[in-house]
Design a protein around this motif. Sequence first.
Motif, PDB file in Angstrom:
ATOM      1  N   ASP A   1      30.210  42.860  30.632  1.00 31.26           N
ATOM      2  CA  ASP A   1      31.550  42.453  30.201  1.00 31.26           C
ATOM      3  C   ASP A   1      32.642  42.777  31.226  1.00 31.26           C
ATOM      4  O   ASP A   1      33.766  42.323  31.095  1.00 31.26           O
ATOM      5  CB  ASP A   1      31.895  43.064  28.833  1.00 31.26           C
ATOM      6  CG  ASP A   1      31.747  44.587  28.847  1.00 31.26           C
ATOM      7  OD1 ASP A   1      31.112  45.108  29.809  1.00 31.26           O
ATOM      8  OD2 ASP A   1      32.253  45.246  27.927  1.00 31.26           O
ATOM      9  N   LYS A   2      32.294  43.537  32.275  1.00 35.40           N
ATOM     10  CA  LYS A   2      33.317  43.879  33.277  1.00 35.40           C
ATOM     11  C   LYS A   2      33.180  43.054  34.551  1.00 35.40           C
ATOM     12  O   LYS A   2      33.990  43.188  35.461  1.00 35.40           O
ATOM     13  CB  LYS A   2      33.191  45.375  33.642  1.00 35.40           C
ATOM     14  CG  LYS A   2      33.366  46.323  32.476  1.00 35.40           C
ATOM     15  CD  LYS A   2      34.342  47.441  32.851  1.00 35.40           C
ATOM     16  CE  LYS A   2      34.855  48.170  31.634  1.00 35.40           C
ATOM     17  NZ  LYS A   2      33.778  48.931  30.927  1.00 35.40           N
ATOM     18  N   ILE A   3      32.116  42.230  34.586  1.00 32.77           N
ATOM     19  CA  ILE A   3      31.785  41.611  35.872  1.00 32.77           C
ATOM     20  C   ILE A   3      32.882  40.665  36.407  1.00 32.77           C
ATOM     21  O   ILE A   3      33.195  40.674  37.592  1.00 32.77           O
ATOM     22  CB  ILE A   3      30.395  40.895  35.790  1.00 32.77           C
ATOM     23  CG1 ILE A   3      29.945  40.415  37.171  1.00 32.77           C
ATOM     24  CG2 ILE A   3      30.387  39.740  34.837  1.00 32.77           C
ATOM     25  CD1 ILE A   3      29.522  41.507  38.102  1.00 32.77           C
ATOM     26  N   ILE A   4      33.473  39.856  35.523  1.00 31.85           N
ATOM     27  CA  ILE A   4      34.475  38.891  35.987  1.00 31.85           C
ATOM     28  C   ILE A   4      35.677  39.631  36.564  1.00 31.85           C
ATOM     29  O   ILE A   4      36.128  39.326  37.670  1.00 31.85           O
ATOM     30  CB  ILE A   4      34.940  37.959  34.844  1.00 31.85           C
ATOM     31  CG1 ILE A   4      33.736  37.292  34.192  1.00 31.85           C
ATOM     32  CG2 ILE A   4      35.964  36.944  35.342  1.00 31.85           C
ATOM     33  CD1 ILE A   4      33.399  35.909  34.600  1.00 31.85           C
ATOM     34  N   ASN A   5      36.153  40.622  35.830  1.00 33.39           N
ATOM     35  CA  ASN A   5      37.284  41.416  36.324  1.00 33.39           C
ATOM     36  C   ASN A   5      36.972  42.095  37.640  1.00 33.39           C
ATOM     37  O   ASN A   5      37.780  42.102  38.560  1.00 33.39           O
ATOM     38  CB  ASN A   5      37.685  42.492  35.296  1.00 33.39           C
ATOM     39  CG  ASN A   5      38.549  41.888  34.207  1.00 33.39           C
ATOM     40  OD1 ASN A   5      39.039  40.773  34.367  1.00 33.39           O
ATOM     41  ND2 ASN A   5      38.703  42.625  33.118  1.00 33.39           N
ATOM     42  N   PHE A   6      35.766  42.659  37.693  1.00 35.19           N
ATOM     43  CA  PHE A   6      35.354  43.354  38.911  1.00 35.19           C
ATOM     44  C   PHE A   6      35.427  42.419  40.124  1.00 35.19           C
ATOM     45  O   PHE A   6      36.023  42.746  41.144  1.00 35.19           O
ATOM     46  CB  PHE A   6      33.921  43.885  38.724  1.00 35.19           C
ATOM     47  CG  PHE A   6      33.342  44.475  39.973  1.00 35.19           C
ATOM     48  CD1 PHE A   6      33.628  45.786  40.336  1.00 35.19           C
ATOM     49  CD2 PHE A   6      32.509  43.724  40.807  1.00 35.19           C
ATOM     50  CE1 PHE A   6      33.088  46.334  41.496  1.00 35.19           C
ATOM     51  CE2 PHE A   6      31.975  44.265  41.966  1.00 35.19           C
ATOM     52  CZ  PHE A   6      32.268  45.566  42.316  1.00 35.19           C
ATOM     53  N   LEU A   7      34.864  41.216  39.977  1.00 37.46           N
ATOM     54  CA  LEU A   7      34.834  40.295  41.114  1.00 37.46           C
ATOM     55  C   LEU A   7      36.219  39.757  41.441  1.00 37.46           C
ATOM     56  O   LEU A   7      36.588  39.617  42.615  1.00 37.46           O
ATOM     57  CB  LEU A   7      33.872  39.127  40.833  1.00 37.46           C
ATOM     58  CG  LEU A   7      32.389  39.516  40.821  1.00 37.46           C
ATOM     59  CD1 LEU A   7      31.539  38.375  40.304  1.00 37.46           C
ATOM     60  CD2 LEU A   7      31.928  39.938  42.208  1.00 37.46           C
ATOM     61  N   SER A   8      37.006  39.457  40.402  1.00 38.13           N
ATOM     62  CA  SER A   8      38.357  38.942  40.638  1.00 38.13           C
ATOM     63  C   SER A   8      39.166  39.965  41.427  1.00 38.13           C
ATOM     64  O   SER A   8      39.949  39.601  42.296  1.00 38.13           O
ATOM     65  CB  SER A   8      39.079  38.644  39.332  1.00 38.13           C
ATOM     66  OG  SER A   8      38.331  37.741  38.592  1.00 38.13           O
ATOM     67  N   ASP A   9      38.982  41.256  41.116  1.00 36.07           N
ATOM     68  CA  ASP A   9      39.712  42.298  41.842  1.00 36.07           C
ATOM     69  C   ASP A   9      39.241  42.421  43.284  1.00 36.07           C
ATOM     70  O   ASP A   9      40.016  42.638  44.194  1.00 36.07           O
ATOM     71  CB  ASP A   9      39.517  43.672  41.168  1.00 36.07           C
ATOM     72  CG  ASP A   9      40.301  43.756  39.865  1.00 36.07           C
ATOM     73  OD1 ASP A   9      41.106  42.834  39.631  1.00 36.07           O
ATOM     74  OD2 ASP A   9      40.085  44.724  39.106  1.00 36.07           O
ATOM     75  N   LYS A  10      37.939  42.287  43.472  1.00 38.22           N
ATOM     76  CA  LYS A  10      37.349  42.537  44.789  1.00 38.22           C
ATOM     77  C   LYS A  10      37.604  41.383  45.759  1.00 38.22           C
ATOM     78  O   LYS A  10      37.877  41.596  46.939  1.00 38.22           O
ATOM     79  CB  LYS A  10      35.832  42.731  44.665  1.00 38.22           C
ATOM     80  CG  LYS A  10      35.463  44.045  44.060  1.00 38.22           C
ATOM     81  CD  LYS A  10      35.375  45.118  45.143  1.00 38.22           C
ATOM     82  CE  LYS A  10      34.924  46.429  44.522  1.00 38.22           C
ATOM     83  NZ  LYS A  10      35.005  47.541  45.457  1.00 38.22           N
ATOM     84  N   LEU A  11      37.457  40.164  45.262  1.00 43.31           N
ATOM     85  CA  LEU A  11      37.528  39.009  46.170  1.00 43.31           C
ATOM     86  C   LEU A  11      38.980  38.704  46.533  1.00 43.31           C
ATOM     87  O   LEU A  11      39.822  38.541  45.662  1.00 43.31           O
ATOM     88  CB  LEU A  11      36.880  37.769  45.524  1.00 43.31           C
ATOM     89  CG  LEU A  11      35.351  37.809  45.396  1.00 43.31           C
ATOM     90  CD1 LEU A  11      34.875  36.690  44.481  1.00 43.31           C
ATOM     91  CD2 LEU A  11      34.687  37.680  46.755  1.00 43.31           C
ATOM     92  N   THR A  12      39.244  38.614  47.827  1.00 42.39           N
ATOM     93  CA  THR A  12      40.572  38.189  48.242  1.00 42.39           C
ATOM     94  C   THR A  12      40.616  36.673  48.099  1.00 42.39           C
ATOM     95  O   THR A  12      39.590  36.028  47.915  1.00 42.39           O
ATOM     96  CB  THR A  12      40.833  38.540  49.712  1.00 42.39           C
ATOM     97  OG1 THR A  12      39.894  37.824  50.499  1.00 42.39           O
ATOM     98  CG2 THR A  12      40.694  40.022  49.957  1.00 42.39           C
TER      99      THR A  12
END
Length: 426
Positions: free
Chosen positions: A409-420
């Motif tokens: 459930d955290k994966i989308i947020n995690f990637l959105s934060d990481k990817l410029t």
Amino acid sequence: MSINRPKGTQDIVPGNVERWHYLEDEIRKICSDYGYQEIRTPIFEATELFQRGVGETTDIVNKEMYTFEDKGKRSITLRPEGTASVCRAYVENKLYAQPQPMKLYYLGPMFRYENTQAGRFRQFHQFGVEVLGGDAPLVDAEVIHLIWEFYRRIGINNIKVHINSVGCSECRGEHRERLQEFLRDKKSDLCSDCQVRFEKNPMRILDCKNTSCQEIVANAPTTLDTLCEDCAQHFTKLQQLLSLAEIDYHINPKMVRGLDYYQKTAFEVIAEGIGAQSAICGGGRYDGLVEEIGGPTTPGIGFAMGIERILAVLENQQKDSEEETKRGVVVAALGDLAQQEGFKLASELRKAGISTVMDLMGRGLKSQMKFADRQGARYVLIIGEEELTKNIIIVRDMSLGDQTEITRDKIINFLSDKLTNSELLL
Ligand code: ATP
Ligand code: MG
């Protein structure tokens, strides 16, 4: 028996098409920055358009057109260039009734039956600009500035901008007489093309590529010698403006360009390091053309540049050897159930604006990792049976080479934060 593509044509395949996208994006961007609007015209036109609009004495009309009769017995020609079509469309769509000048650009394939060699194709692509309805030197300067700035943006530096004025119909008459007089007793030493040009369009002899013709015209009168007051002033003002814009131009009185309809300003951009076909852009002012094809008296100026030759310059400069940024995400799912979960996850990621590719062939982990590497992915999301049960995803960072576990459930947020921004899209 296998069937091959026609001579002088190219397939632009993945791995290569990205460079086209890059140029196309830069073209659209610069045109928008300078206030030019796109126009799209048919790939084929009535043959007569080019006969009249390009001119009967040009190489294009004489030797290079793809002309055929259609089933309705009309003579049709695949467009060899863009200017005539744009002028036709300007008249046919009454674009002259809109605020002037009309600043237009086009981008697309052109067709010429040429002797193919490096940099010379039968289907090639041009980016071109036409400004209709403005005759001030300011217009000419803006058009040349757009070219200069475009090459600067895409990183082409080794170029020379050649400019000339070929005069108008009035001063050209005097030049024609003087030139014919100069050449009369040397006529038999000219190449066969130039012997024809001597009667039909003697000015073209000045920029014949044949070295013996070049020697003969070395001291011949040029159009600059006979410019009328109006043309001379126009040319001087253009030079002032180009200097103001810090464009490094060279006056080349022998460069008259191929098309019959050029008047006043003619220009060409030459690139270094791509061999004989070094002209990457050519253009000029054509104040009589719109009238010639049945429209109101309208001044015009434009250029066309060959995309294949620009790519050759870029390749020569090894622009694209730069380290590629890793982008987007690859979902590597292992096994049936994981594949379903991977499919669902990929849809969610795409919806969140993250470019996502997933293996469609049911490969093993090792080859999926290879696949991700080839894709240039920034992250690989690994889901196997164990991860499914634990409701986690293994996230492998392809730039750093490490991996972490993130709950589903955290994966989308995690990637959105990481990817410029630049890493979002593959
Ligand atoms: P060239 O002297 O090379 O034959 P041109 O005067 O016929 O050029 P233009 O009609 O002015 O060329 O076209 C503008 C640009 O289009 C050229 O500067 C070149 O970059 C490109 N171009 C023209 N013909 C071809 C071709 N057959 N293949 C690839 N690019 C071409
Ligand atoms: Mg040519």
